[in-house]
Design an enzyme around this catalytic site. Structure first.
Site, PDB file in Angstrom:
ATOM      1  N   LYS A  41     -43.597  28.515   9.438  1.00  0.00           N
ATOM      2  CA  LYS A  41     -43.482  28.563  10.895  1.00  0.00           C
ATOM      3  C   LYS A  41     -44.426  29.638  11.444  1.00  0.00           C
ATOM      4  O   LYS A  41     -45.325  29.361  12.189  1.00  0.00           O
ATOM      5  CB  LYS A  41     -42.042  28.856  11.331  1.00  0.00           C
ATOM      6  CG  LYS A  41     -40.977  28.002  10.627  1.00  0.00           C
ATOM      7  CD  LYS A  41     -40.972  26.561  11.099  1.00  0.00           C
ATOM      8  CE  LYS A  41     -40.205  25.606  10.180  1.00  0.00           C
ATOM      9  NZ  LYS A  41     -38.802  25.852  10.005  1.00  0.00           N
ATOM     10  N   ASP A  99     -31.201  34.006   9.339  1.00  0.00           N
ATOM     11  CA  ASP A  99     -32.274  33.049   9.101  1.00  0.00           C
ATOM     12  C   ASP A  99     -33.259  33.251  10.251  1.00  0.00           C
ATOM     13  O   ASP A  99     -33.015  32.814  11.370  1.00  0.00           O
ATOM     14  CB  ASP A  99     -31.708  31.623   9.099  1.00  0.00           C
ATOM     15  CG  ASP A  99     -32.805  30.566   8.938  1.00  0.00           C
ATOM     16  OD1 ASP A  99     -33.987  30.936   8.898  1.00  0.00           O
ATOM     17  OD2 ASP A  99     -32.448  29.366   8.847  1.00  0.00           O
ATOM     18  N   TRP A 149     -29.945  24.287  12.430  1.00  0.00           N
ATOM     19  CA  TRP A 149     -30.204  25.055  11.217  1.00  0.00           C
ATOM     20  C   TRP A 149     -28.989  25.858  10.778  1.00  0.00           C
ATOM     21  O   TRP A 149     -28.670  25.916   9.587  1.00  0.00           O
ATOM     22  CB  TRP A 149     -31.447  25.935  11.370  1.00  0.00           C
ATOM     23  CG  TRP A 149     -32.691  25.096  11.393  1.00  0.00           C
ATOM     24  CD1 TRP A 149     -33.554  24.944  12.434  1.00  0.00           C
ATOM     25  CD2 TRP A 149     -33.184  24.237  10.342  1.00  0.00           C
ATOM     26  NE1 TRP A 149     -34.555  24.060  12.095  1.00  0.00           N
ATOM     27  CE2 TRP A 149     -34.356  23.610  10.817  1.00  0.00           C
ATOM     28  CE3 TRP A 149     -32.748  23.935   9.047  1.00  0.00           C
ATOM     29  CZ2 TRP A 149     -35.098  22.714  10.051  1.00  0.00           C
ATOM     30  CZ3 TRP A 149     -33.483  23.042   8.278  1.00  0.00           C
ATOM     31  CH2 TRP A 149     -34.643  22.444   8.779  1.00  0.00           C
TER      32      TRP A 149
HETATM   33  C1  LIG Z   1     -37.715  25.169   9.201  1.00  0.00           C
HETATM   34  C2  LIG Z   1     -36.453  25.916   9.132  1.00  0.00           C
HETATM   35  C3  LIG Z   1     -35.629  25.870   7.997  1.00  0.00           C
HETATM   36  C4  LIG Z   1     -35.940  25.017   6.803  1.00  0.00           C
HETATM   37  O1  LIG Z   1     -37.053  25.457   6.133  1.00  0.00           O
HETATM   38  P1  LIG Z   1     -37.538  24.763   4.777  1.00  0.00           P
HETATM   39  O2  LIG Z   1     -38.675  25.629   4.378  1.00  0.00           O
HETATM   40  O3  LIG Z   1     -37.960  23.358   5.117  1.00  0.00           O
HETATM   41  O4  LIG Z   1     -36.419  24.783   3.820  1.00  0.00           O
HETATM   42  C5  LIG Z   1     -34.471  26.624   8.010  1.00  0.00           C
HETATM   43  N1  LIG Z   1     -34.134  27.387   9.066  1.00  0.00           N
HETATM   44  C6  LIG Z   1     -34.905  27.452  10.165  1.00  0.00           C
HETATM   45  C7  LIG Z   1     -34.490  28.305  11.311  1.00  0.00           C
HETATM   46  C8  LIG Z   1     -36.090  26.724  10.236  1.00  0.00           C
HETATM   47  O5  LIG Z   1     -36.860  26.790  11.331  1.00  0.00           O
END
Ligand SMILES: *Cc1c(COP(=O)(O)O)cnc(C)c1O
Length: 358
Positions: free
Chosen positions: A194, A170, A102
């Site tokens: 998540k 993030d 990521w």
């Molecule tokens: C799932 C995830 C993303 C991407 O998320 P989207 O909603 O599909 O754009 C980005 N960063 C992390 C850490 C993730 O777990």
């Protein structure tokens, strides 16, 4: 009705109480005669849902008053672009910490907008740890990292000390799993699917003084300042996803808030990592002190047994344990809504499987 234990990395398990409540309110939200999906986002009913969701999220994370909380769309992935568009603020440089899939994606997207520098990386050891020694350029606009790598299973358990330069995280896959010191950050973002609620909603918590400097050409819905001024309703927001997220925030409060949920998450993760470490059959190769409490990747001694392992799990009511396609093996995501009973059942099964095949 029967519910299974869903170990998906996302979209992921939600608290049963939240789903039941949403079911009860489906046809008639609290005497309004409408489903939340049918409501105008400008109507008083939905405005109250949105305001309460924001208040509850602020309470849970103790968000300081000088931070804006935004309910946006486009997923965490859109933030990979939206962050440089908003936060470069006339500068030309941005620093990134690379700890897995990521953070690599975030860095790659930012390269379209600025001169990107890798401030730290764990690639030397196959992304198996959380580097704390960062080499940040003094004239960088911000430094970005992924505080929990969902695929690799690496979590930063403390906040790196960065002075003066805005720290961007993030936090998609561990937000609300533990208390968080928001004031240490310039911006925190998370896709909802998540640990918060349905896909389609992205939470952004941004220090107010960092907004209002978007690059020329930034679409208005992507401008934090404009969204904040419009209470995240510059256009129609993801109304139903916001409602469910609001119910999740209420659920977290009734569970005792983030300090209590963190205790449970520690207990669940410990149970699973203990099982992995005590076995000669399963293996997790992340540096023990940097292991994720939310996403637990592991391999079997022999990958030819993966299919049998997954099939047996499915027969026992446990699904989505297959690892990410880039890593193979297994991954158990054990977010807030995964009950301890789910992890206990998984561990019992793992021991059984090892005894039979080990
Ligand atoms: C799932 C995830 C993303 C991407 O998320 P989207 O909603 O599909 O754009 C980005 N960063 C992390 C850490 C993730 O777990």
């Amino acid at each position: 009705m029967s519910r299974i234990f869903n170990f998906s990395a996302g979209p992921a398990v939600l608290p049963e109480e939240v789903l039941a409540r949403a079911g009860d309110e489906m046809l008639d939200w609290r005497g309004s005669g409408m489903c939340v999906m049918e409501m105008s986002h400008r109507g008083k009913e939905f405005m109250s849902i949105a305001a309460e969701a924001e208040k509850d999220l602020r309470d849970l994370l103790a968000v300081p008053a000088n931070y804006k909380v935004l309910f946006l769309q486009g997923g965490a992935t859109l933030q990979f672009a939206q962050i440089p568009l908003n936060l470069l603020a006339g500068k030309t440089k941005a620093d990134y910490v690379v700890t897995g899939e990521w953070s690599k994606k975030a860095l790659k997207e930012a390269q379209a907008y600025c001169d990107v520098h890798i401030a730290a990386s764990s690639e030397d050891k196959s992304f198996s740890y959380a580097p704390m020694d960062w080499n940040v350029r003094p004239d960088t606009a911000y430094v970005h990292y992924c505080s929990n790598e969902t695929i690799g299973g690496v979590e930063f358990h403390s906040i790196p000390k960065i002075e003066k330069i805005p720290l961007i995280a993030d936090a998609s896959s561990h937000i609300l799993s533990r208390p968080l010191e928001v004031s240490k950050f310039g911006l925190i973002y998370a896709g909802a699917q998540k640990n918060i609620g349905p896909a389609g909603l992205t939470i952004v918590i941004v220090r107010e003084d960092l907004t209002g400097k978007a690059s020329k050409g930034t679409p208005s819905v992507m401008d934090y300042k404009q969204q904040a001024a419009a209470d995240s309703m510059l256009n129609t927001p993801a109304t139903y996803a916001m409602y469910i997220a609001g119910l999740v925030f209420k659920w977290l409060k009734t569970q005792g808030g983030l300090a209590e949920i963190e205790k449970r998450n520690i207990a669940k993760a410990q149970l699973l990592y203990d099982c992995l470490d005590k076995s000669g059959f399963y293996k997790n190769s992340i540096n023990p002190k940097d292991r994720s409490r939310m996403n637990v990747p592991f391999t079997l001694k022999d990958a030819s047994m993966d299919e049998a392992f997954l099939k047996g799990a499915q027969q026992r009511g446990m699904v989505q344990l297959k690892g990410h396609r880039s890593l193979g093996g297994m991954r158990a995501s054990i977010y807030n809504a995964m009950p301890l009973a789910g992890v206990q059942q998984l561990v019992v099964y793992m021991k059984e499987f090892e005894a039979k095949h080990g």
